[in-house]
Design a protein around this motif. Structure first.
Motif, PDB file in Angstrom:
ATOM      1  N   SER A 131     -10.565   1.201  -2.127  1.00  0.00           N
ATOM      2  CA  SER A 131     -10.999   0.220  -1.321  1.00  0.00           C
ATOM      3  C   SER A 131     -10.531  -1.071  -1.735  1.00  0.00           C
ATOM      4  O   SER A 131      -9.970  -2.109  -1.351  1.00  0.00           O
ATOM      5  CB  SER A 131     -12.639   0.050  -0.964  1.00  0.00           C
ATOM      6  OG  SER A 131     -12.986   1.237  -0.551  1.00  0.00           O
ATOM      7  N   HIS A 132     -10.537  -1.508  -3.080  1.00  0.00           N
ATOM      8  CA  HIS A 132     -10.177  -2.597  -3.774  1.00  0.00           C
ATOM      9  C   HIS A 132      -8.759  -2.835  -3.775  1.00  0.00           C
ATOM     10  O   HIS A 132      -8.115  -4.044  -3.414  1.00  0.00           O
ATOM     11  CB  HIS A 132     -10.635  -2.519  -5.081  1.00  0.00           C
ATOM     12  CG  HIS A 132     -10.233  -3.769  -6.028  1.00  0.00           C
ATOM     13  ND1 HIS A 132     -10.901  -4.918  -5.808  1.00  0.00           N
ATOM     14  CD2 HIS A 132      -9.206  -3.773  -7.191  1.00  0.00           C
ATOM     15  CE1 HIS A 132     -10.304  -6.107  -6.674  1.00  0.00           C
ATOM     16  NE2 HIS A 132      -9.260  -5.462  -7.386  1.00  0.00           N
ATOM     17  N   VAL A 133      -7.830  -1.687  -3.707  1.00  0.00           N
ATOM     18  CA  VAL A 133      -6.496  -1.648  -3.833  1.00  0.00           C
ATOM     19  C   VAL A 133      -6.121  -2.248  -2.431  1.00  0.00           C
ATOM     20  O   VAL A 133      -5.460  -3.159  -2.198  1.00  0.00           O
ATOM     21  CB  VAL A 133      -5.834  -0.553  -4.235  1.00  0.00           C
ATOM     22  CG1 VAL A 133      -4.466  -0.586  -3.906  1.00  0.00           C
ATOM     23  CG2 VAL A 133      -6.257  -0.397  -5.886  1.00  0.00           C
ATOM     24  N   ILE A 134      -6.650  -1.502  -1.240  1.00  0.00           N
ATOM     25  CA  ILE A 134      -6.392  -1.796   0.030  1.00  0.00           C
ATOM     26  C   ILE A 134      -6.629  -3.203   0.382  1.00  0.00           C
ATOM     27  O   ILE A 134      -5.913  -4.042   1.050  1.00  0.00           O
ATOM     28  CB  ILE A 134      -7.191  -0.716   1.064  1.00  0.00           C
ATOM     29  CG1 ILE A 134      -6.515   0.600   0.658  1.00  0.00           C
ATOM     30  CG2 ILE A 134      -7.039  -1.088   2.487  1.00  0.00           C
ATOM     31  CD1 ILE A 134      -7.485   1.583   1.380  1.00  0.00           C
ATOM     32  N   GLU A 135      -7.744  -3.674   0.051  1.00  0.00           N
ATOM     33  CA  GLU A 135      -8.156  -5.136   0.036  1.00  0.00           C
ATOM     34  C   GLU A 135      -7.377  -6.118  -0.388  1.00  0.00           C
ATOM     35  O   GLU A 135      -6.769  -6.897   0.389  1.00  0.00           O
ATOM     36  CB  GLU A 135      -9.789  -5.381  -0.500  1.00  0.00           C
ATOM     37  CG  GLU A 135     -10.427  -6.513   0.048  1.00  0.00           C
ATOM     38  CD  GLU A 135     -11.646  -6.687  -0.905  1.00  0.00           C
ATOM     39  OE1 GLU A 135     -11.804  -7.663  -1.338  1.00  0.00           O
ATOM     40  OE2 GLU A 135     -12.531  -5.758  -0.622  1.00  0.00           O
ATOM     41  N   GLN A 136      -6.797  -5.753  -1.485  1.00  0.00           N
ATOM     42  CA  GLN A 136      -5.946  -6.623  -2.342  1.00  0.00           C
ATOM     43  C   GLN A 136      -4.472  -6.446  -1.521  1.00  0.00           C
ATOM     44  O   GLN A 136      -3.898  -7.566  -1.315  1.00  0.00           O
ATOM     45  CB  GLN A 136      -5.542  -6.037  -3.739  1.00  0.00           C
ATOM     46  CG  GLN A 136      -6.666  -6.171  -4.771  1.00  0.00           C
ATOM     47  CD  GLN A 136      -6.840  -7.635  -4.891  1.00  0.00           C
ATOM     48  OE1 GLN A 136      -5.971  -8.543  -5.351  1.00  0.00           O
ATOM     49  NE2 GLN A 136      -8.320  -8.064  -4.991  1.00  0.00           N
ATOM     50  N   LEU A 137      -4.079  -5.592  -0.933  1.00  0.00           N
ATOM     51  CA  LEU A 137      -2.737  -5.074  -0.315  1.00  0.00           C
ATOM     52  C   LEU A 137      -2.939  -6.042   1.057  1.00  0.00           C
ATOM     53  O   LEU A 137      -1.902  -6.606   1.330  1.00  0.00           O
ATOM     54  CB  LEU A 137      -2.474  -3.763  -0.103  1.00  0.00           C
ATOM     55  CG  LEU A 137      -1.973  -2.955  -0.993  1.00  0.00           C
ATOM     56  CD1 LEU A 137      -1.959  -1.306  -0.836  1.00  0.00           C
ATOM     57  CD2 LEU A 137      -0.528  -3.336  -1.520  1.00  0.00           C
ATOM     58  N   GLU A 138      -4.150  -6.062   1.668  1.00  0.00           N
ATOM     59  CA  GLU A 138      -4.162  -6.684   3.126  1.00  0.00           C
ATOM     60  C   GLU A 138      -4.248  -8.136   2.885  1.00  0.00           C
ATOM     61  O   GLU A 138      -3.448  -8.960   3.479  1.00  0.00           O
ATOM     62  CB  GLU A 138      -5.631  -6.290   3.664  1.00  0.00           C
ATOM     63  CG  GLU A 138      -5.522  -4.888   4.262  1.00  0.00           C
ATOM     64  CD  GLU A 138      -7.099  -4.636   4.829  1.00  0.00           C
ATOM     65  OE1 GLU A 138      -6.895  -3.438   5.504  1.00  0.00           O
ATOM     66  OE2 GLU A 138      -7.986  -5.246   4.416  1.00  0.00           O
ATOM     67  N   ARG A 139      -4.695  -8.685   1.739  1.00  0.00           N
ATOM     68  CA  ARG A 139      -4.643  -9.898   1.331  1.00  0.00           C
ATOM     69  C   ARG A 139      -3.147 -10.419   1.126  1.00  0.00           C
ATOM     70  O   ARG A 139      -2.577 -11.587   1.357  1.00  0.00           O
ATOM     71  CB  ARG A 139      -5.643 -10.332   0.187  1.00  0.00           C
ATOM     72  CG  ARG A 139      -7.060 -10.404   0.826  1.00  0.00           C
ATOM     73  CD  ARG A 139      -7.893 -10.434  -0.559  1.00  0.00           C
ATOM     74  NE  ARG A 139      -7.869 -11.923  -1.029  1.00  0.00           N
ATOM     75  CZ  ARG A 139      -8.351 -12.361  -2.169  1.00  0.00           C
ATOM     76  NH1 ARG A 139      -9.222 -11.549  -2.890  1.00  0.00           N
ATOM     77  NH2 ARG A 139      -8.241 -13.535  -2.731  1.00  0.00           N
ATOM     78  N   TYR A 140      -2.442  -9.581   0.278  1.00  0.00           N
ATOM     79  CA  TYR A 140      -1.172  -9.845  -0.165  1.00  0.00           C
ATOM     80  C   TYR A 140      -0.155 -10.006   1.159  1.00  0.00           C
ATOM     81  O   TYR A 140       0.713 -10.824   1.253  1.00  0.00           O
ATOM     82  CB  TYR A 140      -0.766  -8.539  -0.676  1.00  0.00           C
ATOM     83  CG  TYR A 140       0.745  -8.818  -1.467  1.00  0.00           C
ATOM     84  CD1 TYR A 140       1.210  -9.954  -2.511  1.00  0.00           C
ATOM     85  CD2 TYR A 140       2.014  -7.756  -1.157  1.00  0.00           C
ATOM     86  CE1 TYR A 140       2.594  -9.859  -2.594  1.00  0.00           C
ATOM     87  CE2 TYR A 140       3.008  -8.082  -1.452  1.00  0.00           C
ATOM     88  CZ  TYR A 140       3.305  -9.145  -2.213  1.00  0.00           C
ATOM     89  OH  TYR A 140       4.787  -9.284  -2.714  1.00  0.00           O
ATOM     90  N   ILE A 141      -0.414  -8.848   2.062  1.00  0.00           N
ATOM     91  CA  ILE A 141       0.276  -8.798   3.392  1.00  0.00           C
ATOM     92  C   ILE A 141       0.086 -10.265   4.145  1.00  0.00           C
ATOM     93  O   ILE A 141       1.153 -10.678   4.840  1.00  0.00           O
ATOM     94  CB  ILE A 141       0.028  -7.897   4.165  1.00  0.00           C
ATOM     95  CG1 ILE A 141       0.596  -6.548   3.561  1.00  0.00           C
ATOM     96  CG2 ILE A 141       0.579  -7.684   5.602  1.00  0.00           C
ATOM     97  CD1 ILE A 141       0.014  -5.097   3.803  1.00  0.00           C
ATOM     98  N   LYS A 142      -1.149 -10.763   4.250  1.00  0.00           N
ATOM     99  CA  LYS A 142      -1.518 -11.890   5.147  1.00  0.00           C
ATOM    100  C   LYS A 142      -0.993 -12.946   4.226  1.00  0.00           C
ATOM    101  O   LYS A 142      -1.338 -14.153   4.831  1.00  0.00           O
ATOM    102  CB  LYS A 142      -2.997 -11.779   5.335  1.00  0.00           C
ATOM    103  CG  LYS A 142      -3.608 -10.777   6.221  1.00  0.00           C
ATOM    104  CD  LYS A 142      -4.629 -10.691   6.382  1.00  0.00           C
ATOM    105  CE  LYS A 142      -5.423  -9.662   7.035  1.00  0.00           C
ATOM    106  NZ  LYS A 142      -6.908  -9.638   6.960  1.00  0.00           N
TER     107      LYS A 142
END
Ligand code: AMP
Length: 150
Positions: A131-142
């Motif tokens: 979940s932490h990695v997904i959250e970081q990836l989403e923030r990175y994409i945005k």
């Protein structure tokens, strides 16, 4: 990647144990009281001599028509205990559980019991990390962050 010692830092080092001469009934009673599915079995000298889980009770007591009050823990426990060390990675512990078909792993350091890890603890840790990695990836994409912090 998380290590077993990281899980223990959150979960604590409590390990619920019972003696080999206690009855299976007492073991199940303790499992219910403590909300766990397995107990380590310790000799009077404090040595790890086995492990007993609800599965042993289901298969070796109920199915065989035995009495839990007159069957000692020593009769149904597993003697060859598979254990891990605090330096193991969560994925290594999960692989060991899968290979050995067990859901509980005592954690030992220099012959001393320092914790107990269940499959539930490992699954929770893996989900939290993903979940932490997904959250970081989403923030990175945005474009909210410059990089991914692992
Ligand atoms: P479990 O899946 O942990 O409920 O246990 C299934 C069977 O494996 C039972 O016969 C347990 O006594 C045994 N068992 C559980 N954990 C271990 C372990 N760490 N090492 C050896 N046997 C185990």
């Amino acid at each position: 990647m998380s290590k077993i010692k990281d899980l223990l830092a959150t979960k604590g080092n409590e390990v619920w144990s019972i003696g080999p001469a206690h009855s299976v009934y007492q073991a199940i009673e303790m499992m219910a009281l403590k909300g766990v599915g397995a107990l380590t079995v310790l000799s009077d000298e404090g040595q790890l001599v086995g492990i007993i889980s609800e599965r042993d009770y289901a298969r070796k007591v109920i199915l065989q028509g035995k009495s839990s009050k007159s069957t000692p823990v020593s009769e149904i426990m597993t003697q060859n205990v598979v254990f891990i060390e605090p330096t193991y990675r969560v994925e290594e512990a999960m692989a060991l559980m899968t290979a050995k078909r067990v859901r509980h792993l005592p954690v030992m350091t220099d012959g001393n019991l320092v914790g107990m890890i269940s499959v539930g603890d490992l699954v929770k840790s893996i989900i939290d990390e993903q979940s932490h990695v997904i959250e970081q990836l989403e923030r990175y994409i945005k474009g909210e962050t410059a990089g991914i912090d692992h």
